[in-house]
Design an enzyme around this catalytic site. Structure first.
Site, PDB file in Angstrom:
ATOM      1  N   ASP A  45       0.829  -1.203   0.000  1.00 27.87           N
ATOM      2  CA  ASP A  45       0.000   0.000   0.000  1.00 27.87           C
ATOM      3  C   ASP A  45       0.865   1.256   0.000  1.00 27.87           C
ATOM      4  O   ASP A  45       0.467   2.296  -0.536  1.00 27.87           O
ATOM      5  CB  ASP A  45      -0.939  -0.010   1.207  1.00 27.87           C
ATOM      6  N   CYS A 136     -10.873   2.473  -5.020  1.00 34.77           N
ATOM      7  CA  CYS A 136     -10.012   2.807  -3.888  1.00 34.77           C
ATOM      8  C   CYS A 136     -10.638   3.904  -3.043  1.00 34.77           C
ATOM      9  O   CYS A 136     -10.866   3.726  -1.849  1.00 34.77           O
ATOM     10  CB  CYS A 136      -8.632   3.243  -4.393  1.00 34.77           C
ATOM     11  N   TYR A 140     -12.985   2.025  -0.180  1.00 34.81           N
ATOM     12  CA  TYR A 140     -12.459   1.905   1.178  1.00 34.81           C
ATOM     13  C   TYR A 140     -13.446   2.464   2.195  1.00 34.81           C
ATOM     14  O   TYR A 140     -13.589   1.925   3.300  1.00 34.81           O
ATOM     15  CB  TYR A 140     -11.112   2.623   1.297  1.00 34.81           C
ATOM     16  N   TYR A 167     -10.873   4.691   8.092  1.00 25.49           N
ATOM     17  CA  TYR A 167     -11.699   4.780   6.882  1.00 25.49           C
ATOM     18  C   TYR A 167     -13.188   4.929   7.179  1.00 25.49           C
ATOM     19  O   TYR A 167     -13.946   5.384   6.328  1.00 25.49           O
ATOM     20  CB  TYR A 167     -11.442   3.572   5.987  1.00 25.49           C
ATOM     21  N   GLU A 209      -8.620  -4.192  -7.825  1.00 26.84           N
ATOM     22  CA  GLU A 209      -8.553  -3.876  -6.387  1.00 26.84           C
ATOM     23  C   GLU A 209      -8.821  -5.122  -5.548  1.00 26.84           C
ATOM     24  O   GLU A 209      -8.207  -5.317  -4.502  1.00 26.84           O
ATOM     25  CB  GLU A 209      -9.560  -2.779  -6.029  1.00 26.84           C
TER      26      GLU A 209
END
Length: 220
Positions: A45, A136, A140, A167, A209
């Site tokens: 990441d 993304c 998330y 998040y 992803e």
């Protein structure tokens, strides 16, 4: 019904659900994800964030007015000046030093998704790029909210609570809302052909992803 990001998601519902509810995500929720898997994810990441910064640099180039330039620049600066530093600090809590991060090689999953995003941005316009980044940015936020809603989520003593809280928190959720507003304003009124092309972008980006989650389980 006006075109919207929700319509793009509905057209790719199976892939979106497989990403949002991936086993990696479920194991984060229950706190049973092996530490080695999470550490591998954290390392990759970091490399992803570097490429993410490049994508926002490309967004500045692809912008057609000052407001879009400012949006891209603010996002770029947030990654370079804030997020990378926070990520390095978080990695240190998991025993991963900045020197370790500097020596990393990109995994196949990291290469596949980040270069796909950059390719979409280069060959398409700013909207194409934002749709490619949506799994993304928006994903998330949805994942963290989904985790909080599940009865099986470990709420006390979960080693991944900080990640979930980040998040699911107000600051990140506000970013998700802002991105949704931006997308929906530009998707409204698009014809079926353009929406179909964007649907393919979202489908492919979402699958890539999901592969990023799988990478953490496979450790490669």
């Amino acid at each position: 019904m006006a075109a919207s990001f929700e319509i793009l998601k509905q057209q790719n519902a199976a892939d979106w659900q497989a990403y949002i509810e991936h086993r990696f995500v479920r194991d984060l929720a229950t706190g049973t994800l092996p530490e080695a898997a999470f550490q591998h994810y954290l390392k990759q990441d970091y490399l992803f964030l570097i490429q993410f910064a490049r994508a926002w640099g490309l967004a500045v180039y692809k912008s057609r007015d000052l407001s879009e330039i400012r949006q891209g620049l603010e996002s770029l600066k947030a990654i370079v000046d804030v997020e990378l530093g926070l990520h390095i600090g978080y990695c240190a809590q998991w025993g991963i030093s900045e020197a370790d991060l500097a020596q990393l090689a990109e995994s196949k999953a990291t290469l596949a998704y980040t270069r796909y995003v950059l390719d979409v941005g280069m060959s398409g316009d700013l909207l194409d790029l934002h749709v490619a980044l949506a799994p993304c940015i928006i994903g998330y936020g949805e994942i963290a909210s989904w985790i909080r809603q599940q009865p099986f989520t470990l709420r006390q003593g979960n080693p991944y609570a900080d990640w979930i809280d980040m998040y699911a928190g107000d600051e990140y959720q506000a970013l998700v809302s802002s991105e949704l507003d931006w997308l929906n304003a530009r998707l409204a009124g698009l014809d079926a052909g353009r929406m179909q092309r964007l649907s393919v972008v979202l489908r492919d980006a979402t699958r890539l992803e999901a592969d990023f989650w799988q990478m953490g389980l496979d450790l490669s």
